[in-house]
Design a protein around this motif. Sequence first.
Motif, PDB file in Angstrom:
ATOM      1  N   MET A  48       0.844  -1.180   0.000  1.00 28.21           N
ATOM      2  CA  MET A  48       0.000   0.000   0.000  1.00 28.21           C
ATOM      3  C   MET A  48       0.886   1.238   0.000  1.00 28.21           C
ATOM      4  O   MET A  48       1.684   1.440   0.900  1.00 28.21           O
ATOM      5  CB  MET A  48      -0.917  -0.010   1.225  1.00 28.21           C
ATOM      6  N   TYR A  49       0.750   2.046  -1.038  1.00 27.63           N
ATOM      7  CA  TYR A  49       1.599   3.229  -1.200  1.00 27.63           C
ATOM      8  C   TYR A  49       0.819   4.509  -0.925  1.00 27.63           C
ATOM      9  O   TYR A  49      -0.300   4.682  -1.421  1.00 27.63           O
ATOM     10  CB  TYR A  49       2.154   3.298  -2.625  1.00 27.63           C
ATOM     11  N   ILE A  50       1.432   5.382  -0.125  1.00 25.80           N
ATOM     12  CA  ILE A  50       0.867   6.704   0.126  1.00 25.80           C
ATOM     13  C   ILE A  50       1.834   7.752  -0.397  1.00 25.80           C
ATOM     14  O   ILE A  50       3.034   7.722  -0.081  1.00 25.80           O
ATOM     15  CB  ILE A  50       0.615   6.935   1.631  1.00 25.80           C
ATOM     16  N   LEU A  51       1.317   8.676  -1.208  1.00 25.60           N
ATOM     17  CA  LEU A  51       2.071   9.855  -1.619  1.00 25.60           C
ATOM     18  C   LEU A  51       1.671  10.993  -0.687  1.00 25.60           C
ATOM     19  O   LEU A  51       0.477  11.241  -0.495  1.00 25.60           O
ATOM     20  CB  LEU A  51       1.767  10.240  -3.063  1.00 25.60           C
ATOM     21  N   ALA A  52       2.649  11.653  -0.101  1.00 25.88           N
ATOM     22  CA  ALA A  52       2.366  12.749   0.832  1.00 25.88           C
ATOM     23  C   ALA A  52       2.916  14.056   0.288  1.00 25.88           C
ATOM     24  O   ALA A  52       3.992  14.088  -0.321  1.00 25.88           O
ATOM     25  CB  ALA A  52       2.984  12.451   2.193  1.00 25.88           C
ATOM     26  N   ILE A  53       2.180  15.143   0.522  1.00 24.96           N
ATOM     27  CA  ILE A  53       2.556  16.470   0.032  1.00 24.96           C
ATOM     28  C   ILE A  53       2.510  17.460   1.179  1.00 24.96           C
ATOM     29  O   ILE A  53       1.526  17.526   1.925  1.00 24.96           O
ATOM     30  CB  ILE A  53       1.618  16.919  -1.102  1.00 24.96           C
ATOM     31  N   GLU A  54       3.572  18.248   1.330  1.00 21.14           N
ATOM     32  CA  GLU A  54       3.661  19.290   2.364  1.00 21.14           C
ATOM     33  C   GLU A  54       3.994  20.624   1.694  1.00 21.14           C
ATOM     34  O   GLU A  54       4.971  20.728   0.954  1.00 21.14           O
ATOM     35  CB  GLU A  54       4.726  18.906   3.393  1.00 21.14           C
ATOM     36  N   SER A  55       3.153  21.649   1.955  1.00 23.24           N
ATOM     37  CA  SER A  55       3.384  22.970   1.352  1.00 23.24           C
ATOM     38  C   SER A  55       2.865  24.090   2.246  1.00 23.24           C
ATOM     39  O   SER A  55       2.293  25.059   1.765  1.00 23.24           O
ATOM     40  CB  SER A  55       2.697  23.057  -0.022  1.00 23.24           C
ATOM     41  N   SER A  56       3.065  23.950   3.556  1.00 24.47           N
ATOM     42  CA  SER A  56       2.444  24.888   4.489  1.00 24.47           C
ATOM     43  C   SER A  56       3.145  26.239   4.568  1.00 24.47           C
ATOM     44  O   SER A  56       2.537  27.227   4.955  1.00 24.47           O
ATOM     45  CB  SER A  56       2.374  24.272   5.887  1.00 24.47           C
ATOM     46  N   CYS A  57       4.435  26.291   4.214  1.00 27.92           N
ATOM     47  CA  CYS A  57       5.170  27.550   4.341  1.00 27.92           C
ATOM     48  C   CYS A  57       6.036  27.774   3.097  1.00 27.92           C
ATOM     49  O   CYS A  57       5.525  28.103   2.037  1.00 27.92           O
ATOM     50  CB  CYS A  57       5.992  27.558   5.621  1.00 27.92           C
ATOM     51  N   ASP A  58       7.345  27.595   3.216  1.00 29.32           N
ATOM     52  CA  ASP A  58       8.223  27.878   2.078  1.00 29.32           C
ATOM     53  C   ASP A  58       9.020  26.662   1.619  1.00 29.32           C
ATOM     54  O   ASP A  58       9.948  26.805   0.820  1.00 29.32           O
ATOM     55  CB  ASP A  58       9.169  29.034   2.406  1.00 29.32           C
ATOM     56  N   ASP A  59       8.666  25.468   2.081  1.00 30.01           N
ATOM     57  CA  ASP A  59       9.300  24.241   1.605  1.00 30.01           C
ATOM     58  C   ASP A  59       8.269  23.407   0.861  1.00 30.01           C
ATOM     59  O   ASP A  59       7.201  23.107   1.399  1.00 30.01           O
ATOM     60  CB  ASP A  59       9.862  23.411   2.771  1.00 30.01           C
ATOM     61  N   THR A  60       8.587  23.040  -0.369  1.00 31.27           N
ATOM     62  CA  THR A  60       7.734  22.133  -1.144  1.00 31.27           C
ATOM     63  C   THR A  60       8.307  20.737  -0.978  1.00 31.27           C
ATOM     64  O   THR A  60       9.453  20.488  -1.326  1.00 31.27           O
ATOM     65  CB  THR A  60       7.738  22.501  -2.635  1.00 31.27           C
ATOM     66  N   SER A  61       7.506  19.818  -0.444  1.00 30.95           N
ATOM     67  CA  SER A  61       8.028  18.490  -0.141  1.00 30.95           C
ATOM     68  C   SER A  61       7.038  17.407  -0.540  1.00 30.95           C
ATOM     69  O   SER A  61       5.825  17.584  -0.434  1.00 30.95           O
ATOM     70  CB  SER A  61       8.348  18.378   1.357  1.00 30.95           C
ATOM     71  N   MET A  74      -8.233  10.731  -0.533  1.00 32.25           N
ATOM     72  CA  MET A  74      -7.361  11.777   0.002  1.00 32.25           C
ATOM     73  C   MET A  74      -7.377  11.722   1.522  1.00 32.25           C
ATOM     74  O   MET A  74      -8.383  11.345   2.127  1.00 32.25           O
ATOM     75  CB  MET A  74      -7.840  13.166  -0.441  1.00 32.25           C
ATOM     76  N   ILE A  75      -6.262  12.121   2.121  1.00 32.56           N
ATOM     77  CA  ILE A  75      -6.140  12.150   3.579  1.00 32.56           C
ATOM     78  C   ILE A  75      -5.611  13.514   3.972  1.00 32.56           C
ATOM     79  O   ILE A  75      -4.493  13.890   3.600  1.00 32.56           O
ATOM     80  CB  ILE A  75      -5.183  11.057   4.093  1.00 32.56           C
ATOM     81  N   ASP A  76      -6.408  14.285   4.716  1.00 38.97           N
ATOM     82  CA  ASP A  76      -5.952  15.604   5.167  1.00 38.97           C
ATOM     83  C   ASP A  76      -5.194  15.469   6.478  1.00 38.97           C
ATOM     84  O   ASP A  76      -5.564  14.676   7.345  1.00 38.97           O
ATOM     85  CB  ASP A  76      -7.127  16.566   5.321  1.00 38.97           C
ATOM     86  N   VAL A  77      -4.109  16.231   6.604  1.00 36.99           N
ATOM     87  CA  VAL A  77      -3.241  16.128   7.774  1.00 36.99           C
ATOM     88  C   VAL A  77      -3.032  17.502   8.399  1.00 36.99           C
ATOM     89  O   VAL A  77      -2.805  18.487   7.685  1.00 36.99           O
ATOM     90  CB  VAL A  77      -1.870  15.512   7.390  1.00 36.99           C
ATOM     91  N   ASN A  78      -3.135  17.557   9.715  1.00 47.07           N
ATOM     92  CA  ASN A  78      -2.796  18.765  10.462  1.00 47.07           C
ATOM     93  C   ASN A  78      -1.270  18.861  10.549  1.00 47.07           C
ATOM     94  O   ASN A  78      -0.608  17.919  11.001  1.00 47.07           O
ATOM     95  CB  ASN A  78      -3.421  18.699  11.857  1.00 47.07           C
ATOM     96  N   HIS A  79      -0.730  19.988  10.115  1.00 44.58           N
ATOM     97  CA  HIS A  79       0.716  20.176  10.036  1.00 44.58           C
ATOM     98  C   HIS A  79       1.412  19.959  11.389  1.00 44.58           C
ATOM     99  O   HIS A  79       2.484  19.340  11.457  1.00 44.58           O
ATOM    100  CB  HIS A  79       0.996  21.589   9.534  1.00 44.58           C
ATOM    101  N   LEU A  80       0.802  20.446  12.457  1.00 44.91           N
ATOM    102  CA  LEU A  80       1.421  20.340  13.782  1.00 44.91           C
ATOM    103  C   LEU A  80       1.404  18.892  14.282  1.00 44.91           C
ATOM    104  O   LEU A  80       2.368  18.424  14.894  1.00 44.91           O
ATOM    105  CB  LEU A  80       0.704  21.261  14.776  1.00 44.91           C
ATOM    106  N   GLN A  81       0.318  18.179  14.012  1.00 43.11           N
ATOM    107  CA  GLN A  81       0.288  16.760  14.370  1.00 43.11           C
ATOM    108  C   GLN A  81       1.355  15.995  13.592  1.00 43.11           C
ATOM    109  O   GLN A  81       1.960  15.046  14.109  1.00 43.11           O
ATOM    110  CB  GLN A  81      -1.098  16.174  14.075  1.00 43.11           C
TER     111      GLN A  81
END
Length: 337
Positions: free
Chosen positions: A1-14, A104-111
């Motif tokens: 089972m593969y999950i692709l995760a995306i982070e873009s909350s500030c100035d880093d695209t990951s 889709m799975i929404d994630v709280n950045h702080l968690q």
Amino acid sequence: MYILAIESSCDDTSAAVLRDGILLSNVTASQAVHEAYGGVVPELASRAHQQNIVPVVDQALKRAGIERTDINAVAFTRGPGLMGSLLVGVSFAKGLARSLSVPMIDVNHLQGHVLAHFIKESEDDNDQPEFPFICLLVSGGNSQIIKVNSYKDMEIIGQTIDDAAGEAIDKCSKVMGLGYPGGPIIDKLARVGNPDAYQFAKPSIAGYDYSFSGLKTSFLYNLRDWMKDDPDFIEHHKEDLAASLEKTIVDILMNKLRKAVKDTGITQVAVAGGVSANNGLRNAFRDHAKRYGWKIFIPKFSYTTDNAAMIGITGYFKYLDNDFAAIDLPAYARMEK
């Protein structure tokens, strides 16, 4: 089972890829454009995310050795953060998930920062906290003491009432003319300075809450007084100033954390967030582990700053619970009440 995760909350695209909870790739593109402005410029950040997100996701998939059609779910940072930056990641995640017909799975950045301690790079990587544990979350925007009962049950028992620790470091660095971001600069100078050279104000706040505005004001006023006698005071004493500032902030953080650990009786203690990369804070954690018998958890440097791996592991836990997001779920800049 593969999950692709995306982070873009500030100035880093990951972007990151996990297989059954094991990290396969974690790619991050940072933005140097903000250094000239002494802080993150939201409009420039969102434009850079638009340029970076496709190549970053592409590299994450290639390094993981999979095709986009192998993806079973897309996890993304929904908030909190800069709205323009979040919208780039959220919109991309929605479009990709819809095109692949995957949830889709929404994630709280702080968690995500807290759960970075559960990132596994191999099957035999089992050095993770046990629930419940206490986590000190310290970054440019947040300073919190969190009682973590489970991956989805986190109780904030203390937090800053004004500035965050990372914010105070950045602002004091700016006052000294050292540049942005101030954290790594102060950390480097502090390693060769005298931490007891200068004394700065420490707040007296009830409970487990923090305050760093008084420290910032004390630092500024002292500098003004010292520079009256020596206009080049900062240049002559920047190492000692950095070391004394760092020691003061670490003392403030650890005093409240020590009280929280004592009162709760929970001796599994973790640190997370950008400021957890600071050597002074890491050394203080190690010292407290020896003195008070804490079992401590300090993240790898690559997991202290904003990264998609932490979003991916949080998304993995939510996937196991079938906790998915609707396609019309909006981003949010601030914590939901």
